[in-house]
Design a protein around this motif. Sequence first.
Motif, short mmCIF file in Angstrom:
data_model
loop_
_atom_site.label_atom_id
_atom_site.label_comp_id
_atom_site.label_asym_id
_atom_site.label_seq_id
_atom_site.Cartn_x
_atom_site.Cartn_y
_atom_site.Cartn_z
N SER A 1 0.82 -1.21 0.00
CA SER A 1 0.00 0.00 0.00
C SER A 1 0.86 1.26 0.00
O SER A 1 2.06 1.23 0.25
N ALA A 2 0.21 2.39 -0.27
CA ALA A 2 0.91 3.67 -0.25
C ALA A 2 1.32 4.05 1.16
O ALA A 2 2.28 4.80 1.36
N ASP A 3 0.59 3.54 2.15
CA ASP A 3 0.94 3.74 3.56
C ASP A 3 1.33 2.37 4.12
O ASP A 3 0.53 1.69 4.75
N PRO A 4 2.57 1.91 3.87
CA PRO A 4 2.93 0.51 4.13
C PRO A 4 2.84 0.11 5.59
O PRO A 4 3.14 0.90 6.49
N GLN A 5 2.41 -1.12 5.79
CA GLN A 5 2.33 -1.71 7.12
C GLN A 5 3.11 -3.01 7.13
O GLN A 5 3.12 -3.76 6.14
N ALA A 6 3.76 -3.29 8.23
CA ALA A 6 4.56 -4.50 8.36
C ALA A 6 3.86 -5.49 9.27
O ALA A 6 3.15 -5.11 10.21
N ASP A 7 4.05 -6.77 8.98
CA ASP A 7 3.58 -7.84 9.86
C ASP A 7 4.76 -8.75 10.17
O ASP A 7 5.46 -9.21 9.26
N LEU A 8 4.97 -8.98 11.44
CA LEU A 8 6.08 -9.82 11.87
C LEU A 8 5.85 -11.27 11.46
O LEU A 8 4.73 -11.77 11.49
N PHE A 9 6.93 -11.96 11.07
CA PHE A 9 6.84 -13.39 10.84
C PHE A 9 6.55 -14.07 12.18
O PHE A 9 7.24 -13.82 13.17
N GLU A 10 5.57 -14.94 12.19
CA GLU A 10 5.20 -15.63 13.42
C GLU A 10 5.89 -16.99 13.57
O GLU A 10 5.69 -17.67 14.56
N GLY A 11 6.70 -17.36 12.60
CA GLY A 11 7.46 -18.59 12.68
C GLY A 11 8.49 -18.61 11.57
O GLY A 11 8.28 -18.03 10.49
N LEU A 12 9.62 -19.28 11.83
CA LEU A 12 10.71 -19.34 10.88
C LEU A 12 11.18 -20.78 10.73
O LEU A 12 11.35 -21.49 11.72
N GLY A 13 11.41 -21.20 9.49
CA GLY A 13 11.81 -22.57 9.22
C GLY A 13 13.31 -22.80 9.44
O GLY A 13 14.09 -21.86 9.62
N VAL A 14 13.68 -24.07 9.38
CA VAL A 14 15.07 -24.48 9.59
C VAL A 14 15.46 -25.42 8.45
O VAL A 14 14.82 -26.47 8.25
N MET A 15 16.50 -25.08 7.71
CA MET A 15 16.99 -25.97 6.67
C MET A 15 17.50 -27.26 7.30
O MET A 15 18.30 -27.22 8.24
N GLU A 16 17.00 -28.39 6.82
CA GLU A 16 17.30 -29.72 7.36
C GLU A 16 16.77 -29.89 8.78
O GLU A 16 17.22 -30.76 9.52
N GLY A 17 15.80 -29.06 9.14
CA GLY A 17 15.20 -29.14 10.47
C GLY A 17 13.70 -29.28 10.39
O GLY A 17 13.19 -30.29 9.93
N ALA A 18 12.98 -28.25 10.80
CA ALA A 18 11.51 -28.30 10.80
C ALA A 18 10.96 -26.93 10.44
O ALA A 18 11.61 -25.90 10.66
N ASN A 19 9.76 -26.94 9.87
CA ASN A 19 9.05 -25.70 9.58
C ASN A 19 8.11 -25.35 10.72
O ASN A 19 7.69 -26.23 11.49
#
Length: 253
Positions: A170-188
């Motif tokens: 949007s022209a008035d940008p808003q951010a949303d935090l990631f609520e989870g992060l994956g792990v390569m060779e681990g788990a999502n």
Amino acid sequence: MRRLLLAMAILAITAGVAFAGPNAGVILSIQGNALGVETEGDVCGAIALPATCEELVTGATPDLGGISWYLAVVVSPAANTPNFNTVVFGLGTYDGSDGYVSYTGPCVTGSLEISTAGWPGPGEGTAVSWAPGCLYGYMEPVYYFGTYNYGGMIPLGNHPVQPTSVVDCSADPQADLFEGLGVMEGANPICPGSGPEPGACCFGPSCVMLLEVDCIAQGGDWDGGTCEPENPCEIIPTPTNETTWGSIKNIYR
């Protein structure tokens, strides 16, 4: 000049946006090159995404060059109308002797990337923007990693300076935090919408939508339904008819 303006835009967007925008609940998952396909220089196009978030896999089979390829995939809740043109994230702590990242890059053509000095090392971060373009899908690959893996895990992590987030278009940008992060060779992380759902929790006649565990912890009575359109917590009196003992006896004569 265009790259300078975009760089200034990324810094402005990630530093000064409001939070709780239209991409609430997003996660950043991993999809590995599980079949070991030869990417031929097009990592983001060569690694196919599954039909659902639950089918994303974090493992990769090395290609003929011994490189394990992974995609970072923004996954949005089904209830959203996703739109974003900037992602900010980092890498967590990992042991370089168990694997190291040799290749990285954005998936969206024409993106501008601003990374910390030690990227893609442990604890470092990057910000990528493809404004004024915009992505609208519920599972969108935004970045790739090529690693030499010797049995270790490499986690996505928080950016060391900026909020780890997506920014809308949007022209008035808003951010949303990631609520989870994956792990390569681990788990999502758990897919959006896959966890427990809130339900009606009764505090006397008052109804509040809470998760069952939170309802019980706060001393409420878990109903599990919804508070609207009818309040399940209100005590509805049983209807009665006034009569006399003589009338009752006459019924059974």
